[in-house]
Each structure stands twice: as C-alpha cells, then as structure tokens.
Design an enzyme around this catalytic site. Sequence first.
Site, PDB file in Angstrom:
ATOM      1  N   ARG A  80       0.729  -1.152  -0.165  1.00 15.61           N
ATOM      2  CA  ARG A  80       0.005  -0.015  -0.065  1.00 15.61           C
ATOM      3  C   ARG A  80       0.934   1.097  -0.047  1.00 15.61           C
ATOM      4  NH1 ARG A  80      -2.335  -3.679   3.415  1.00 15.61           N
ATOM      5  NH2 ARG A  80      -4.410  -4.364   2.653  1.00 15.61           N
ATOM      6  N   ARG A  91      -0.875  -2.526  -6.947  1.00 17.22           N
ATOM      7  CA  ARG A  91      -1.202  -3.609  -6.146  1.00 17.22           C
ATOM      8  C   ARG A  91      -2.269  -4.443  -7.168  1.00 17.22           C
ATOM      9  NH1 ARG A  91      -1.005  -4.087  -0.863  1.00 17.22           N
ATOM     10  NH2 ARG A  91      -3.076  -4.861  -0.731  1.00 17.22           N
ATOM     11  N   HIS A 123      -1.991   3.346  -5.739  1.00 19.34           N
ATOM     12  CA  HIS A 123      -2.595   2.194  -5.199  1.00 19.34           C
ATOM     13  C   HIS A 123      -2.879   1.041  -6.478  1.00 19.34           C
ATOM     14  CE1 HIS A 123      -5.163  -0.655  -2.933  1.00 19.34           C
ATOM     15  NE2 HIS A 123      -4.846   0.131  -1.870  1.00 19.34           N
ATOM     16  N   HIS A 127      -3.668  -9.062   1.914  1.00 21.47           N
ATOM     17  CA  HIS A 127      -5.252  -8.862   2.189  1.00 21.47           C
ATOM     18  C   HIS A 127      -5.418  -9.814   3.408  1.00 21.47           C
ATOM     19  CE1 HIS A 127      -5.807  -7.984  -1.914  1.00 21.47           C
ATOM     20  NE2 HIS A 127      -5.664  -6.850  -1.321  1.00 21.47           N
ATOM     21  N   TYR A 145      -1.815 -20.492   8.925  1.00 19.59           N
ATOM     22  CA  TYR A 145      -1.194 -21.412   7.973  1.00 19.59           C
ATOM     23  C   TYR A 145      -0.684 -20.454   7.014  1.00 19.59           C
ATOM     24  CZ  TYR A 145      -0.883 -24.808   4.268  1.00 19.59           C
ATOM     25  OH  TYR A 145      -0.506 -25.594   3.249  1.00 19.59           O
ATOM     26  N   LYS A 182      -3.111  -2.148   7.691  1.00 15.48           N
ATOM     27  CA  LYS A 182      -4.517  -1.940   7.600  1.00 15.48           C
ATOM     28  C   LYS A 182      -5.022  -3.002   8.326  1.00 15.48           C
ATOM     29  CE  LYS A 182      -8.177  -1.144   4.403  1.00 15.48           C
ATOM     30  NZ  LYS A 182      -8.508  -1.343   2.906  1.00 15.48           N
TER      31      LYS A 182
END
Length: 397
Positions: free
Chosen positions: A241, A334, A331, A358, A368, A268
Amino acid sequence: MLTDTAIRKAKPKEKPYKVSDSQGLYLLVNPRGSKLWRVKYRMNGVERKLALGSYPEITLAEARSARDAARRQLAHSIDPNFVKRQERIEAGIRASNSFSSVAQELIEKKAREGMAEPTLAKMRWFVKLLGSDYGKRPVAEITPQELLHELRKHERRGRLETANLLRAFASRVFRYAVATARAERDPAQLLIGALTTPRVKHFPAITDAVTFGALLRAIEDYQGDPAVMHALKLTPHVFQRPGEIRHMEWTEVDFGKAVWIIPEGKMKMRQPHSVPLSRQSLAILTNMRTLSGSGRYVFPSIRSRTRPISENTINAALRRMGYPKEQMTAHGFRTSASSLLNESGKWNPDAIERALAHMVAGSVRRIYNQSAYWTERVEMAQWWSDYLDELREGGNR
C-alpha cells in the site's frame, strides 16, 4: 411562610441571618446585602445544606420548586448535593469541550491503542475538512442539521465518498463524547441515509503487460527528487500500500535476510507483514541508503528529513509522467501485480493474496498462510522482479 414582599423588606444586618420559609427552605441575608437560598436537610443522620442560588435571580417559586425536587431525591436516598455536584461537573465538561478537542483526544487514544499512522493522519484530515468554525463548536450543542450543513458542502462539490466518510468519523467522535460525559447523543447517527451513497470505485490500474512495461520505462526515465524516484522504482516490485511504502523505515529492512518487516501498527489489518525483497528491490534500497540511511525514513520528504514523502507524491509523479488518475494510481500497482501474477498461472492464489497482505478469513487459515507460503512468496518476488525487468525492456512472457 415567606412572601416576595417580606423578602424585599429583609434588610442586611451586622451579621448574617436566616428568614425561614417551610420544609427546610430559608433565605440567608448577608451583611453586604446578598440574599441566598438554602435548603436544610438530613442525610444519614447528618445535617446538610443545599445552595439553590441567589434572590432575585432565583424567585421564591423557583426556590420552592428546587426544594421539592431535592426532597423527592431524599425520598429515594439520593443526596441532592451529590446530584448538584455531578451536574456541575458535567456542565463544566460540556462547556469546555469543542468538537476538535474531543476529536483530538479520540485520535490520541487510538494512537495509544496502536492504530496505524496513516489512519490517524486521515482522522486529523477529517477534523480539518469539517472546518475551524465547526471544530470550535461545543460538541454537546451540535445538532444533526448543523452537521448535515457541513456535509452538504462536500456533497455539492461531488465529493460523495468524502461526505460519507466525514459523517462516519463525526459519529465516532460523538460516541466518544457520549462515553466521556461530554454529550448525550450522536447526531451523526441520525443522518444515516441522508447523504448520497457513492458508487464503489476501483483504483485505476494498468493490467495489460505491454502497457505496464511502458509505464516501467517511464518510471526509469523519471527525473526529480531522489526519494520520489526511488519510491517510484520500488513500488512495482513490492506492490504494498502507498502509505506503507512512504512510511518505510530503515529499521524495518533486513538486508541480510532480504526482507522488509512492516509492524502491525502500520498495517491496515493490524498484523505485522513480511515482504520478501528481490535482488532488484535490494539494489534500489541500497542506492537509497547512501542518500537517506542516516535518517529514520527510507523516503524522506524534501522539506524535512524527519517526515516521509507526502501522501500524494507518487500520484503527482504519475501525473507528471503523463498518466492521468483515470488510468493509473499509486494504489493501482497492487491491482497490476495481482492481475499479472494471477494471469501467469505460476503461483498459488493464496500466496498472491498473502503477498498483498489481504486478510484471510479464519484464524487457523490465517496462521497457515503466514508460514506455508513464505518459500513460494520469496520465489515469486524474484520471478516478479525479473518479469518487470523483461517488461521494461519491451518483452512480454
């Protein structure tokens, strides 16, 4: 029983004296002429006095009404002096707290709780957007109509998303004011549905490989502030970001392990995030270290080395390179990376999502993903940088 006539005729004497009414109410006449209402009562066997104010500001009828209210409190074992003291404290708090001061207090609280700096900066920006006049208003006195008037200013300028974000932010401030006894309600809550809902906009991004290669060549030729030049070059390689990149600090970069560890306070999703660094990324950072390595930030502002480059710096550089906001944003790198990495078919979609930081649903799966895909992410980071080099040279695989 007192009368207004008797009160007016009560003249001061050398010493204070009382003129009684009934049920504990009396008027205290002082030598200097002031006439003060008092109510005498007993609480837990102890005699106490409640001050009601002065005559004629408080009339006889008003004094009797206040006495009766105090007697009703006593009937429920409530000390009238305690109630009055609480009311005085709350009134003082309300009178001395503006919207801006309460908002600043909330922001400081969120900072102590670890809220990310970019989010805190946005909250400070919201306070400024609402205006200095609005900010000076006592938070307890602001009405829904008053807030709506401020929000409509942004709506009329086409800033629909900003208006809705401001309403949500104001609501947080009002709820905090209620929780800390500075207000009794949240007027912003009553405005839900009053503003125009903006259509969801996706960040403009280039997802065509050939066109993205042209962008990389433009970045390579960009001339300007070294911090901006290097931030522009690094952004496509790490695709994090914009706020995280511009706030990158040297203490977060491990050159030996080739990793950039972003602390949870800057993320975030409030989780620390590790970014594998390719040889190309390390080379860009090595060059930048000769310029800013003695400071805190990797990409310091040209105005002050104690601050990072500004929020819109990368977007402004893209505009100067001829890429309008409808085509590409900071942005958008991304989105470009996500699209091209998925199109390659070489990498697990979950590894790509993890690389983008994310949030993954479910705590077990999240843990995991943080560990299982690291090796693949390291390989993917190097492949991606090599691919960018090829695109920049005019190829496309």
